[in-house]
Design an enzyme around this catalytic site. Structure first.
Site, PDB file in Angstrom:
ATOM      1  N   SER A 176       0.852  -1.192   0.000  1.00  9.79           N
ATOM      2  CA  SER A 176       0.000   0.000   0.000  1.00  9.79           C
ATOM      3  C   SER A 176       0.881   1.233   0.000  1.00  9.79           C
ATOM      4  O   SER A 176       2.075   1.167   0.339  1.00  9.79           O
ATOM      5  CB  SER A 176      -0.894   0.009   1.246  1.00  9.79           C
TER       6      SER A 176
ATOM      7  N   TYR B 190      -3.437  -1.156   9.975  1.00 12.90           N
ATOM      8  CA  TYR B 190      -3.253  -1.342   8.529  1.00 12.90           C
ATOM      9  C   TYR B 190      -1.844  -0.926   8.105  1.00 12.90           C
ATOM     10  O   TYR B 190      -1.163  -1.643   7.362  1.00 12.90           O
ATOM     11  CB  TYR B 190      -4.302  -0.523   7.779  1.00 12.90           C
TER      12      TYR B 190
END
Length: 337
Positions: free
Chosen positions: A175, A188
């Protein structure tokens, strides 16, 4: 002298860009004989990548968390008149050693008619509970790490010997949050930093065996994980779960403003063209010269990636400015002083 050096540096940079761009366009041959295993195919990027690979003639082993995901993928493939004989779906929970072991048996049986397993795409991932660290529990971190990090390691360990035999590809989604630690995205972000580091390690190690390892760094795209309602409902739940002391420390005004900012970002700034991520996945699988890293989305390319090279103090100043521009107040206990 300085002008000469700058000229040659610029020339070398341009030549490097042109040559690599041309080389990256070269595609490997015989895609119809190169099976690819993709995790997390129920929805989102994995679902769309499975269909794209199938459309290009690649045999696809699609791991889904639910039977509904398996059936839905097959139905869509049939509706698009794709060759479902090249699509093999099965249940795969990347959190479970037993599930991954059963998946290994399915894959070994399927690839007998081919030259082995060519590609592994670690796509399965969750957003988990995303909010300020004071509102979270250690279990929130464990839940996300078990999928986004340990799940990738678990699946890679189970299948990398098959990839080594074919000198194939391992492609994993990280990400833009693996470059920039965004406030309120603790679990996350931690999971994605960790999985990106794992990919860096095995990229060098498996390079000895001719295996290509690529990492995708997408920005914020419109997917089930970035659904605004899902995330604002989650913030409500986490806020109500927090201790009275924590809620008093931050105050309702801060919470409501934080929820509003989150919703505004997810609605206004998430990119709708999810095919950009799917195309990057496919390029990493099929280009003769794949990239080690793919920054996907204008927010990552022009925002997070260059931002990650700034000194930490500059990054902190930027976050403070962003808080001011977003009209996010200070926590109640701070503003009252």
């Amino acid at each position: 002298m300085l002008e000469t050096i700058l000229f040659w540096l610029t020339l070398v940079g341009i030549l490097y860009y042109v040559i690599t761009s041309l080389l990256e366009r070269l595609r490997v041959k015989n895609l119809t004989e190169k099976p690819v295993l993709i995790t997390g195919c129920d929805t989102g990027f994995g679902h769309d990548l499975a269909l794209k690979c199938l459309q290009e003639g690649m045999p696809v082993l699609a791991g889904c968390l639910t039977q509904q995901g398996c059936d839905g993928l097959i139905l869509i493939a049939k509706n698009r008149q794709l060759n479902v004989n090249r699509l093999h779906t099965f249940l795969l929970d990347v959190r479970s050693d037993e599930s991954v072991k059963n998946a290994r048996k399915c894959v070994e049986e399927y690839i007998k008619s081919y030259n082995g397993l060519y590609g592994l795409v670690n796509n399965a991932g969750i957003g988990g509970n995303v909010s300020f660290d004071d509102w979270l529990l250690v279990q929130d971190y464990k839940d996300v790490l078990d999928v986004n990090t340990l799940g990738v390691i678990r699946v890679t360990h189970a299948f990398k010997d098959l990839i080594k035999k074919t000198k194939g590809r391992i492609v994993t989604v990280a990400s833009s949050s693996a470059r920039v630690a965004l406030p309120s995205f603790g679990p996350y972000t931690v999971s994605k930093f960790a999985v990106a580091s794992y990919m860096d390690v095995i990229r060098v190690e498996l390079g000895f065996f001719g295996v290509s390892v690529s990492t995708l760094e997408p920005g914020f795209f419109k997917t089930p994980l970035t659904c605004a309602k899902r995330n604002t409902d989650m913030m409500e739940r986490l806020w109500n779960r927090a201790t009275p002391e924590t809620r008093e420390e931050y105050g309702e005004k801060f919470f409501n403003a934080a929820k509003s900012v989150t919703q505004r970002i997810l609605v206004d700034q998430c990119i709708e063209q999810t095919e950009q991520v799917v195309d990057a996945y496919f390029h990493a699988l099929t280009s003769y010269f794949p990239r080690p890293r793919y920054q996907v989305g204008k927010d990552c390319v022009y925002g997070y990636a260059p931002f990650s090279f700034l000194p930490s103090r500059w990054q902190d100043w930027t976050f403070k400015l962003a808080r001011y521009l977003a009209n996010l107040p200070l926590p109640k206990s701070v503003s009252d002083k």
